[in-house]
Write a protein that holds these residues in place. Structure first.
Motif, PDB file in Angstrom:
ATOM      1  N   GLU A  48       0.842  -1.203   0.000  1.00 39.61           N
ATOM      2  CA  GLU A  48       0.000   0.000   0.000  1.00 39.61           C
ATOM      3  C   GLU A  48       0.874   1.249   0.000  1.00 39.61           C
ATOM      4  N   TYR A  49       1.918   1.258   0.801  1.00 38.31           N
ATOM      5  CA  TYR A  49       2.834   2.395   0.858  1.00 38.31           C
ATOM      6  C   TYR A  49       3.544   2.591  -0.482  1.00 38.31           C
ATOM      7  N   LYS A  50       3.928   1.485  -1.124  1.00 34.53           N
ATOM      8  CA  LYS A  50       4.606   1.587  -2.423  1.00 34.53           C
ATOM      9  C   LYS A  50       3.684   2.224  -3.458  1.00 34.53           C
ATOM     10  N   ARG A  51       2.412   1.792  -3.473  1.00 28.02           N
ATOM     11  CA  ARG A  51       1.455   2.385  -4.419  1.00 28.02           C
ATOM     12  C   ARG A  51       1.288   3.875  -4.139  1.00 28.02           C
ATOM     13  N   ALA A  52       1.156   4.220  -2.868  1.00 30.44           N
ATOM     14  CA  ALA A  52       0.996   5.631  -2.499  1.00 30.44           C
ATOM     15  C   ALA A  52       2.252   6.425  -2.852  1.00 30.44           C
ATOM     16  N   PHE A  53       3.417   5.862  -2.567  1.00 35.54           N
ATOM     17  CA  PHE A  53       4.673   6.549  -2.872  1.00 35.54           C
ATOM     18  C   PHE A  53       4.785   6.822  -4.371  1.00 35.54           C
ATOM     19  N   ASN A  54       4.454   5.820  -5.179  1.00 36.07           N
ATOM     20  CA  ASN A  54       4.526   5.980  -6.635  1.00 36.07           C
ATOM     21  C   ASN A  54       3.550   7.045  -7.120  1.00 36.07           C
ATOM     22  N   PHE A  55       2.418   7.182  -6.450  1.00 36.12           N
ATOM     23  CA  PHE A  55       1.463   8.218  -6.798  1.00 36.12           C
ATOM     24  C   PHE A  55       2.073   9.603  -6.564  1.00 36.12           C
ATOM     25  N   PHE A  56       2.789   9.763  -5.447  1.00 36.82           N
ATOM     26  CA  PHE A  56       3.407  11.045  -5.130  1.00 36.82           C
ATOM     27  C   PHE A  56       4.661  11.316  -5.962  1.00 36.82           C
ATOM     28  N   ASP A  57       5.389  10.269  -6.300  1.00 39.21           N
ATOM     29  CA  ASP A  57       6.645  10.403  -7.044  1.00 39.21           C
ATOM     30  C   ASP A  57       6.342  10.520  -8.539  1.00 39.21           C
ATOM     31  N   ALA A  58       5.978  11.708  -8.986  1.00 35.44           N
ATOM     32  CA  ALA A  58       5.503  11.933 -10.355  1.00 35.44           C
ATOM     33  C   ALA A  58       6.543  11.588 -11.420  1.00 35.44           C
ATOM     34  N   ASN A  59       7.806  11.862 -11.170  1.00 39.86           N
ATOM     35  CA  ASN A  59       8.827  11.596 -12.189  1.00 39.86           C
ATOM     36  C   ASN A  59       9.548  10.260 -11.987  1.00 39.86           C
ATOM     37  N   ASN A  60       9.049   9.444 -11.055  1.00 40.08           N
ATOM     38  CA  ASN A  60       9.555   8.081 -10.817  1.00 40.08           C
ATOM     39  C   ASN A  60      11.061   8.012 -10.570  1.00 40.08           C
ATOM     40  N   ASP A  61      11.597   8.988  -9.840  1.00 43.35           N
ATOM     41  CA  ASP A  61      13.032   8.964  -9.537  1.00 43.35           C
ATOM     42  C   ASP A  61      13.329   8.422  -8.135  1.00 43.35           C
ATOM     43  N   GLY A  62      12.290   7.955  -7.425  1.00 48.56           N
ATOM     44  CA  GLY A  62      12.490   7.398  -6.090  1.00 48.56           C
ATOM     45  C   GLY A  62      12.558   8.449  -5.003  1.00 48.56           C
ATOM     46  N   ARG A  63      12.177   9.672  -5.347  1.00 43.90           N
ATOM     47  CA  ARG A  63      12.207  10.773  -4.378  1.00 43.90           C
ATOM     48  C   ARG A  63      10.978  11.646  -4.577  1.00 43.90           C
ATOM     49  N   ILE A  64      10.437  12.131  -3.472  1.00 42.01           N
ATOM     50  CA  ILE A  64       9.291  13.039  -3.529  1.00 42.01           C
ATOM     51  C   ILE A  64       9.772  14.427  -3.115  1.00 42.01           C
ATOM     52  N   THR A  65       9.573  15.387  -4.005  1.00 41.71           N
ATOM     53  CA  THR A  65       9.919  16.774  -3.691  1.00 41.71           C
ATOM     54  C   THR A  65       8.689  17.465  -3.109  1.00 41.71           C
ATOM     55  N   ILE A  66       8.872  18.654  -2.588  1.00 37.66           N
ATOM     56  CA  ILE A  66       7.748  19.394  -2.016  1.00 37.66           C
ATOM     57  C   ILE A  66       6.728  19.746  -3.106  1.00 37.66           C
ATOM     58  N   ASP A  67       7.194  20.012  -4.322  1.00 37.28           N
ATOM     59  CA  ASP A  67       6.280  20.308  -5.428  1.00 37.28           C
ATOM     60  C   ASP A  67       5.452  19.082  -5.807  1.00 37.28           C
ATOM     61  N   GLU A  68       6.094  17.913  -5.851  1.00 39.30           N
ATOM     62  CA  GLU A  68       5.365  16.676  -6.147  1.00 39.30           C
ATOM     63  C   GLU A  68       4.350  16.379  -5.052  1.00 39.30           C
ATOM     64  N   LEU A  69       4.748  16.594  -3.814  1.00 36.46           N
ATOM     65  CA  LEU A  69       3.853  16.371  -2.682  1.00 36.46           C
ATOM     66  C   LEU A  69       2.614  17.254  -2.795  1.00 36.46           C
ATOM     67  N   GLU A  70       2.826  18.525  -3.092  1.00 37.97           N
ATOM     68  CA  GLU A  70       1.709  19.460  -3.210  1.00 37.97           C
ATOM     69  C   GLU A  70       0.774  19.080  -4.355  1.00 37.97           C
ATOM     70  N   LYS A  71       1.336  18.758  -5.514  1.00 37.27           N
ATOM     71  CA  LYS A  71       0.509  18.393  -6.675  1.00 37.27           C
ATOM     72  C   LYS A  71      -0.293  17.130  -6.413  1.00 37.27           C
TER      73      LYS A  71
END
Length: 186
Positions: A48-71
């Motif tokens: 479940e966390y992996k699916r959610a993480f992938n949703f937040f990680d828009a560019n699929n680089d394994g990192r969530i930025t503040i801009d990705e988080l907001e979007k």
């Protein structure tokens, strides 16, 4: 205590005790079931966390930025405040490198609650609280001292307060007006 109440409590204790003992004597497969269920639940939670993480990680680089988080939060119908985004990033970004990795995200998912937009009155009250000298502006040291005086360091660590102040001080004069405060928090 009456005798009947005492004897009914004693018999209830004896029944509970004998029930526990009989469960211990049952075969080992029943004892392993809770462990298997727990492992399965943990595996499901990670997926479940992996699916959610992938949703937040828009560019699929394994990192969530503040801009990705907001979007991503906006896609979910949430309108996070800038303060909320900063706090999520601060508490999620354990190594403070400006991004949230999967491990940090999984840790964050276990305890984050969302905050609502502040009303005008709430913002005014917060601004007035930070404006110690009542000159209509908040200086950085005023903000830091109020956080310290109110023992809010756990909720609003110094880094978050300084980042909030620096981003709010749009004109760079070392003071935050109420208007700048509203833009920075909401």
């Amino acid at each position: 205590m009456s005798q009947s109440t005492y004897s009914s409590r004693s018999s209830a204790k004896q029944t509970a005790s004998s029930t526990r003992n009989s469960h211990k004597k049952n075969n080992n497969t029943k004892e392993k079931e809770p462990t298997q269920i727990t492992a399965s639940n943990c595996k499901n939670k990670i997926e479940e966390y992996k699916r959610a993480f992938n949703f937040f990680d828009a560019n699929n680089d394994g990192r969530i930025t503040i801009d990705e988080l907001e979007k991503a939060m906006q896609k979910c119908g949430q309108r996070p405040t800038k303060l909320e985004l900063r706090l999520i990033m601060y508490h999620g970004d354990n190594d403070q490198n400006g991004v949230i990795t999967f491990d940090e995200f999984a840790h964050l998912m276990n305890g984050t609650s969302s905050m609502n937009q502040y009303t005008y009155d709430q913002l005014r009250e917060q601004f007035d609280m930070f404006d110690k000298d009542k000159d209509g502006f908040i200086e950085k040291m005023e903000m830091l001292s109020i956080v310290r005086e109110l023992s809010l360091q756990a909720s609003f660590p110094r880094q978050v307060v300084e980042q909030l102040f620096n981003e709010a001080d749009i004109d760079g004069d070392g003071k935050i007006s109420f208007e700048e405060f509203v833009l920075a928090v909401n």
